[in-house]
Design a protein around this motif. Structure first.
Motif, mmCIF file in Angstrom:
data_model
loop_
_atom_site.group_PDB
_atom_site.id
_atom_site.type_symbol
_atom_site.label_atom_id
_atom_site.label_comp_id
_atom_site.label_asym_id
_atom_site.label_seq_id
_atom_site.Cartn_x
_atom_site.Cartn_y
_atom_site.Cartn_z
ATOM 1 N N PHE A 93 52.572 25.365 57.372
ATOM 2 C CA PHE A 93 51.295 25.814 56.818
ATOM 3 C C PHE A 93 50.789 24.808 55.879
ATOM 4 N N ILE A 94 51.874 24.381 54.933
ATOM 5 C CA ILE A 94 51.288 23.452 53.866
ATOM 6 C C ILE A 94 51.140 22.197 54.607
ATOM 7 N N GLN A 95 51.767 21.687 55.692
ATOM 8 C CA GLN A 95 51.417 20.414 56.279
ATOM 9 C C GLN A 95 49.755 20.536 56.919
ATOM 10 N N VAL A 96 49.567 21.767 57.444
ATOM 11 C CA VAL A 96 48.156 21.796 57.894
ATOM 12 C C VAL A 96 47.100 21.882 56.656
ATOM 13 N N GLN A 116 36.231 28.291 52.129
ATOM 14 C CA GLN A 116 36.669 29.267 53.275
ATOM 15 C C GLN A 116 37.946 28.911 54.133
ATOM 16 N N PHE A 117 38.428 27.916 53.702
ATOM 17 C CA PHE A 117 39.889 27.589 54.207
ATOM 18 C C PHE A 117 40.813 28.293 53.413
ATOM 19 N N ILE A 118 41.985 29.006 53.833
ATOM 20 C CA ILE A 118 42.977 29.535 53.438
ATOM 21 C C ILE A 118 44.029 28.409 52.759
ATOM 22 N N THR A 119 44.114 28.500 51.411
ATOM 23 C CA THR A 119 45.244 27.430 50.963
ATOM 24 C C THR A 119 46.432 27.775 50.300
ATOM 25 N N HIS A 120 46.469 29.321 49.930
ATOM 26 C CA HIS A 120 47.669 29.834 49.609
ATOM 27 C C HIS A 120 47.487 31.497 49.783
ATOM 28 N N TYR A 121 48.748 31.984 49.985
ATOM 29 C CA TYR A 121 48.838 33.455 50.436
ATOM 30 C C TYR A 121 50.097 33.970 49.792
ATOM 31 N N ASP A 122 49.918 35.227 49.310
ATOM 32 C CA ASP A 122 51.341 35.871 48.899
ATOM 33 C C ASP A 122 51.068 37.519 49.320
ATOM 34 N N PHE A 123 52.274 38.181 48.984
ATOM 35 C CA PHE A 123 52.090 39.551 49.101
ATOM 36 C C PHE A 123 52.832 40.490 47.910
ATOM 37 N N PHE A 124 52.407 41.264 47.537
ATOM 38 C CA PHE A 124 52.918 41.824 46.072
ATOM 39 C C PHE A 124 52.837 43.642 46.204
ATOM 40 N N HIS A 125 53.936 44.113 45.810
ATOM 41 C CA HIS A 125 54.030 45.697 45.902
ATOM 42 C C HIS A 125 52.923 46.449 44.834
ATOM 43 N N PHE A 156 48.762 33.272 61.447
ATOM 44 C CA PHE A 156 47.415 33.738 61.060
ATOM 45 C C PHE A 156 46.616 32.758 60.407
ATOM 46 N N ALA A 157 47.032 32.392 59.184
ATOM 47 C CA ALA A 157 46.284 31.358 58.448
ATOM 48 C C ALA A 157 46.131 29.883 58.716
ATOM 49 N N ILE A 158 47.305 29.635 59.553
ATOM 50 C CA ILE A 158 47.123 28.233 60.302
ATOM 51 C C ILE A 158 46.093 28.314 61.129
ATOM 52 N N ALA A 159 46.286 29.343 62.176
ATOM 53 C CA ALA A 159 45.206 29.463 63.261
ATOM 54 C C ALA A 159 43.754 29.592 62.661
ATOM 55 N N PHE A 160 43.776 30.208 61.816
ATOM 56 C CA PHE A 160 42.557 30.622 61.231
ATOM 57 C C PHE A 160 41.894 29.233 60.399
ATOM 58 N N ASN A 161 42.700 28.649 59.924
ATOM 59 C CA ASN A 161 42.256 27.352 59.482
ATOM 60 C C ASN A 161 41.817 26.414 60.611
ATOM 61 N N ILE A 162 42.489 26.319 61.657
ATOM 62 C CA ILE A 162 42.337 25.427 62.802
ATOM 63 C C ILE A 162 40.982 25.901 63.367
ATOM 64 N N GLY A 163 40.681 27.206 63.475
ATOM 65 C CA GLY A 163 39.585 27.547 63.929
ATOM 66 C C GLY A 163 38.383 27.293 63.119
ATOM 67 N N LYS A 164 38.363 27.352 61.940
ATOM 68 C CA LYS A 164 37.263 26.710 60.857
ATOM 69 C C LYS A 164 37.048 25.665 61.049
ATOM 70 N N MET A 165 38.288 24.778 61.203
ATOM 71 C CA MET A 165 38.068 23.258 61.096
ATOM 72 C C MET A 165 37.320 23.060 62.673
ATOM 73 N N PHE A 166 37.569 23.679 63.450
ATOM 74 C CA PHE A 166 36.907 23.492 64.881
ATOM 75 C C PHE A 166 35.400 23.755 64.933
ATOM 76 N N LYS A 167 34.909 24.792 64.237
ATOM 77 C CA LYS A 167 33.593 25.383 64.031
ATOM 78 C C LYS A 167 32.906 24.434 63.085
ATOM 79 N N ASN A 168 33.358 23.645 62.153
ATOM 80 C CA ASN A 168 32.808 23.073 61.206
ATOM 81 C C ASN A 168 32.554 21.596 62.118
ATOM 82 N N LYS A 169 33.552 21.239 62.728
ATOM 83 C CA LYS A 169 33.555 19.949 63.597
ATOM 84 C C LYS A 169 32.276 20.057 64.725
#
Length: 549
Positions: free
Chosen positions: A121-124, A284-293, A491-504
């Motif tokens: 994800f970081i590489q993407v 609208q690109f996801i650059t970081h994520y985390d989950f909390f209680h 999901f975040a990687i696929a979402f970013n690639i999909g957003k990249m494709f739409k922008n392109k």
């Protein structure tokens, strides 16, 4: 009448030269972009856990392409992915006509990717930075609660576990007293609290008990201690250990906490096992994520930014978030790390209203003399400093509060409108927080702050909307925080690639339209990968640039 003709259909026809699968894939298909990006990922330092020997394994790069394309098209089930790899030409092209079964796909996703997907994800994200889509200098943060796949009625509550454990300890102490000292439990003083005892200590006490020359009643009590009460005590201790600082968890997903959800279909406010998902976005690109209680967002900002720093070895220059993140602890952390904080506080919008500004009795509107340290009430009295106190938050952060009191409120004609206390009015002021809020107010009401505030609702909130309603990603399909983070990373990687494709695609359409509009004047407009216009004033120069490319 004209003769009706139909095209010939030769299903069993054998071709001398079979058509290439690549020729069946459109040039502007998103599957080609996924293929290109995954080929650029560096997998050399990633250990997928292959041991070698035996039958050859499917290449992880191929499985990654298939998973990203499946998540891009809202296919999250391994069985459905395996079916698509046999029927869908795009999956067949990505896999090279290989057909791993659903167990292979699930094992790769759940076990081999669990510790490695976050590096991918970081590489993407860095690819997005290189292409100019994002800069990692600003981040828009927001959170949402996503339901776990755990059973809704498998709850364990802290108060219940502590209450039953306390009753069990009192019962165990009474039995031990009867066995060792012959003192009946009923004769113990009621006001003496039960002695705390843990399972390790109880096991040792049972071992030391001399079981010889005991009555049948005592032998039965010893047996109950060993076979009934000890396992139950261990169960309560295990529950409290899993709870940690939480108030609940689910038996079928111990990492999930029961929270109140916005999606309340039964309209009864039922608590459901869920995770508080935090994401950071830019364009609208996801650059970081985390989950909390914890269900609230206040305590999530600092660990979220620490995770961002751990991934990219830097903090963002600017952070924009809503009022759920506006606390003294968060403002202090942002200031210490030199982060410009466009973060609202709880009554930011309320204080912009005329009714708030024109209310002279509100603490926020009282005049403060910083040199002599006193407030002035609406009647002109000095509210002097009479003491200090402190408050500790759930995270352990200590806030210092100053207390001020008016001198003569009993005869004041404005008393009924000023306060309802039976004595002189007191106010508690956190001066450090007041200063942080003043700085935040200046930033948020500036020209740049207005732009950030108008952009924030279409950043993370738009991503959440697309995720839940367009992508049907509104409930987790795994249990355990590690697997949930793994699944969302895919999901975040696929979402970013999909957003990249739409922008392109959008930039290509704009380039085509601009090219048609400027054809008569001899001006050719093309777009690079980030949509930046490159104007070439001569068709010959444009052709030369194409040849050079």
């Amino acid at each position: 009448m004209s003769k009706i003709t139909f095209k010939e259909n030769h299903q069993g026809e054998v071709l001398l030269f079979p058509p290439s699968i690549d020729s069946m894939i459109a040039e502007n298909s998103p599957v080609r972009l996924i293929n290109q990006i995954v080929d650029e990922l560096d997998l050399s330092d990633i250990d997928f856990g292959y041991k070698g020997g035996g039958s050859s394994s499917y290449h992880p790069r191929m499985l990654l392409k298939v998973l990203f394309y499946a998540y891009l098209n809202n296919v999250y089930s391994c069985r459905k992915i395996a079916t698509q790899m046999e029927q869908n030409i795009h999956y067949i092209w990505l896999s090279g006509n290989q057909h791993p079964n659903f167990r292979t796909i699930n094992n790769f996703r759940s076990n081999r990717l669990k510790d490695n997907i976050h590096h991918l994800f970081i590489q993407v994200v860095y690819i997005l930075v290189d292409m100019g889509y994002i800069t990692l200098k600003e981040i828009y943060i927001d959170g949402t609660k996503i339901e776990s796949r755990a059973n809704k009625y498998s709850f364990v509550w802290r108060k219940s576990a502590e209450k039953h454990k306390e009753k069990l300890e009192a019962k165990i102490n009474g039995i031990l007293a009867q066995i060792n000292e012959g003192i009946a439990q009923d004769n113990q003083p009621d006001n003496d609290p039960p002695t705390r005892i843990n399972s390790k200590e109880l096991r040792e006490r049972i071992r030391q008990i001399n079981k010889e020359n005991r009555t049948k009643e005592e032998q039965k009590q010893i047996k109950d201690l060993e076979n009934k009460h000890l396992p139950k005590l261990e169960e309560y201790e295990q529950k409290l250990e899993i709870l940690g600082d939480r108030n609940s968890y689910s038996k079928t997903d111990s990492d999930a906490t029961f929270m109140r959800m916005k999606e309340d279909h039964m309209q009864n406010g039922q608590l459901k096992p869920a995770y508080n998902e935090q994401i950071g976005t830019e364009n609208q690109f996801i650059t970081h994520y985390d989950f909390f209680h914890n269900p609230t967002d206040t305590l999530t900002l600092i660990p979220f930014l620490k995770g961002f720093n751990a991934n990219y070895n830097k903090y963002p220059d600017q952070v924009c978030a809503d009022s759920g993140y506006g606390s003294e602890e968060n403002y202090e952390y942002l200031e210490e790390n030199h982060i410009e904080a466009f973060v609202k506080y709880n009554y930011f919008h309320k204080e912009q209203k005329r009714s708030f500004k024109n209310n002279p009795f509100l603490q926020q509107n009282l005049f403060y003399n910083a040199i002599e340290d006193y407030f002035i009430c609406p009647m002109g009295q000095h509210m002097t400093h009479i003491g200090d106190t402190s408050r500790k938050s759930a995270s352990g952060f200590v806030s210092h509060i100053s207390i001020y009191q008016a001198q003569r409120c009993h005869a004041c004609p404005l008393r009924s409108a000023c306060h309802t206390s039976q004595t002189n009015r007191q106010i508690q002021v956190n001066h450090q927080l007041r200063e942080y809020k003043r700085n935040a107010r200046e930033l948020l009401t500036s020209e740049e702050g207005l732009k950030k505030r108008s952009k924030r609702p279409i950043e993370p909130e738009a991503v959440f909307g697309q995720m839940k309603f367009d992508k049907s990603y509104y409930r987790f399909r795994h249990t355990g925080k590690d697997k949930i983070k793994m699944d969302f990373a895919i999901f975040a990687i696929a979402f970013n690639i999909g957003k990249m494709f739409k922008n392109k695609q959008k930039h290509n359409v704009l380039a085509k339209n601009d090219g048609q509009n400027n054809q008569k004047s001899g001006v050719i407009v093309i777009f690079n990968t980030v949509g930046a216009k490159i104007r070439i004033e001569n068709k010959i120069l444009y052709n030369l640039s194409k040849c050079a490319a």
